[in-house]
Design an enzyme around this catalytic site. Structure first.
Site, PDB file in Angstrom:
ATOM      1  N   ASP A 308       0.823  -1.200   0.000  1.00 44.66           N
ATOM      2  CA  ASP A 308       0.000   0.000   0.000  1.00 44.66           C
ATOM      3  C   ASP A 308       0.863   1.259   0.000  1.00 44.66           C
ATOM      4  O   ASP A 308       1.943   1.294   0.590  1.00 44.66           O
ATOM      5  CB  ASP A 308      -0.901  -0.017   1.252  1.00 44.66           C
ATOM      6  N   GLU A 351       1.093  -0.517  -5.213  1.00 41.88           N
ATOM      7  CA  GLU A 351       0.001   0.446  -5.403  1.00 41.88           C
ATOM      8  C   GLU A 351       0.662   1.819  -5.394  1.00 41.88           C
ATOM      9  O   GLU A 351       0.942   2.378  -4.340  1.00 41.88           O
ATOM     10  CB  GLU A 351      -1.029   0.306  -4.276  1.00 41.88           C
TER      11      GLU A 351
END
Length: 618
Positions: A308, A351
């Protein structure tokens, strides 16, 4: 506890890869596997006194004082007679005479929220039955294999009749048939590390080694992953190594000092997220996180990690103007080397919304070492395009064809994730312009574009049947929509489109090679029609035609590379998908009429707001 100067050297220098074997609460058994007690070990260099508190001593910090076994700040204590499921915390008296209570950073299990205690848990002893899957995992996860990822939030996918959470075990017989029916190859689970607030979706963790108790105990999650593997489905874990929760019982200011996070006030806090940035240049932080990745691979057989907020890692506070965070960049490279050295079949997904170069190049070639990067540019451009009324799309033609300009710079995943269907952004269907019919025609067109475009695929739960509402983490998906024909048929198209993907290697085999894609016509902005070819390694191909407007065209000429008869293998405008049923009744036959740079061409009927795929008959 097995703790010596060599282990502490590795820990301090970010090289201890199984820190969970040395720290935390470990059950001690005799030769007959009878539990004798529990040994606790914690690292807290700013603690003058450390003790263990729990139900077993009425939470009295004076009862079980820990022994300082290393000058670096390691405390340990064996408590005879304790057993599994005991609740506990650490109590520290700091050198500043502050008394603080903390859950165990290495706890294998935690109390059910809103409680914040750690729990003694026996992580050992599960018998896995996924050896066949694990043996073949490297091939399954090859860049040349199909990949359709189902991103899901376990707490809001499907709930029990009383609207409480399904447990990991409950999901086995609900989730696996559903994934298989839809052709998903992998499931990506939003963060499962323990977290205090449901509304954080798991992105603000307090227990990195503790699979959240919301859905059961860790061995129940073992069983779910085991069964998914037996069904041939990979499991990707959403993993958050960049920032942590500020909750008092968590890792933040663990021993009263900034032990794992930045000491610099200017870069420590993400004010928008309300989180604290971990200092990925610190050896202790690296050992904690690298060991955590190893832990999820070791004990949970995780197939991959979706990392993330990579832009927040690469740049201080995600701001490129602050320069590259070299310590964090080195951590990412070390993470890749560490994961691949342990098991090269485990995948790493970034990401990332930045333009940082060579993210998916190997570390030894000067890259960062990810396997895949989410294509945020494709996602943003594509959704902007589809939100526009078809009459204006000709002025924004580049939103669709621009992605292929940079496609080969990285290995991309085309992600339509949870972030695109929350916070007022609307669901995929509701983003679309037009009336009810046109919204779903556009939805089918978007699905078709995603599936046929180069790059692996990721869809967030609910998108596979045209969910109308934005995602709501407090309730389950609107499964009642399956009683309505438009949603049934949208779901049928999704399944059929994914089936076409699986059955035709041209749509995945050469995703990241220049000979796998060729534009037929990328410049027909006036009619908003795109056409391209996808090739496989044998030279076989499919022709993809996308009409981004409601106009119908008869005898539309398209250049093709080979003579023969072409079969329309899928058309999103068929009545079985609730389309207008405009299709090619007879298979188009090639003509010696040069067009689009090819010596042959075919004439076809172009359906409105539709994707049509053609394949040369053998």
């Amino acid at each position: 506890m097995n703790m010596n100067s060599e282990i502490m050297y590795l820990f301090d220098n970010g090289q201890l890869l199984q820190a969970y074997k040395h720290f935390g609460a470990h059950i001690v058994k005799d030769k007959n596997q009878k539990i004798l007690g529990v040994e606790f070990t914690v690292y807290a260099p700013n603690a003058r006194i450390a003790s263990i508190v729990g139900d077993f001593n009425s939470w009295d910090s004076r009862t079980h004082i820990m022994n300082k076994i290393d000058d670096a700040g390691v405390f340990s204590l064996y408590i005879e007679g304790l057993s599994e499921w005991e609740k506990y915390k650490y109590c520290f008296v700091t050198y500043q005479n502050e008394t603080i209570f903390k859950s165990d950073p290495y706890a294998f299990f935690s109390d059910f929220r809103p409680e914040t205690s750690s729990k003694v848990y026996d992580i050992e002893g599960y018998t896995w039955n996924d050896s066949k899957y694990m043996k073949n995992r490297k091939k399954r996860n090859s860049f040349k294999e199909p990949m359709v990822i189902y991103e899901m939030h376990l707490g809001s996918w499907m709930r029990k009749p009383d609207f409480t959470f399904n447990k990991y075990n409950d999901l086995v017989d609900l989730l696996i048939p559903y994934l298989l029916d839809h052709g998903f190859t992998h499931v990506e689970m939003m963060p499962l590390a323990e977290h205090p607030l449901d509304e954080s979706w798991g992105y603000q963790a307090t227990g990195y080694y503790s699979a959240t108790s919301r859905f059961g105990v860790p061995k129940d999650l073992f069983y779910l992953i085991d069964r998914l593997h037996q069904a041939g489905i990979g499991v990707i874990l959403d993993w958050v190594p960049s920032h942590i929760s500020k909750d008092a019982h968590g890792l933040y200011k663990f021993d009263g000092s900034y032990l794992y996070e930045y000491s610099d006030d200017s870069i420590r806090e993400n004010e928008v997220w309300g989180t604290i940035n971990l200092d990925l240049g610190k050896g202790t932080t690296r050992s904690f996180l690298l060991s955590n990745a190893r832990f999820w691979m070791d004990y949970f057989h995780i197939d991959g990690f979706r990392i993330d907020a990579v832009s927040n890692i690469l740049h201080y506070l995600g701001d490129p103007s602050r320069g590259t965070n070299m310590g964090a960049l080195d951590f990412l490279k070390t993470l890749s080397n560490t994961v691949k050295a342990y098991d090269s079949s485990v995948l790493l997904f970034a990401e990332d919304s930045s333009t940082f170069p060579k993210l998916t190049a190997p570390v030894h070639d000067g890259g960062v070492g990810f396997d895949y990067k989410w294509n945020m540019g494709w996602m943003n451009d594509t959704l902007k395009y589809f939100e526009k009324d078809p009459i204006y799309r000709k002025y924004h033609h580049h939103y669709i064809n621009f992605a292929m300009v940079y496609h080969h710079s990285e290995r991309f995943v085309l992600a339509l994730s949870h972030d695109e269907v929350v916070h007022g952004k609307h669901s995929l269907v509701e983003k679309m312009p037009g009336d009810y019919w046109q919204k779903f025609a556009n939805y089918r067109l978007l699905v078709g574009l995603q599936v046929t475009h180069p790059g692996k695929k990721l869809m967030f739960m609910g998108e596979e049947f045209g969910h109308m509402h934005e995602w709501r983490d407090t309730s389950q998906l609107d499964w009642h929509l399956f009683q309505y024909p438009m949603h049934q048929k949208a779901n049928l198209f999704f399944k059929d489109m994914v089936k076409v993907y699986h059955e035709n290697p041209c749509f995945y085999e050469l995703d990241y090679q220049s000979n796998g894609f060729k534009w037929v016509d990328s410049n027909n902005a006036e009619q908003s029609i795109f056409s391209f070819l996808r090739y496989d390694s044998k030279g076989d191909f499919c022709l993809v035609v996308l009409n981004m407007t409601p106009m119908v065209y008869h005898d539309y000429r398209i250049g093709i590379p080979k003579k023969g008869v072409y079969q329309e293998i899928i058309n999103s405008d068929l009545d079985k998908y609730e389309g207008s049923n405009t299709y090619n009744g007879l298979d188009p036959v090639s003509q010696d009429f040069a067009h689009h740079g090819f010596e042959q061409s075919i004439q076809i009927v172009i359906a409105p707001l539709a994707i049509q795929v053609f394949k040369l008959r053998k």
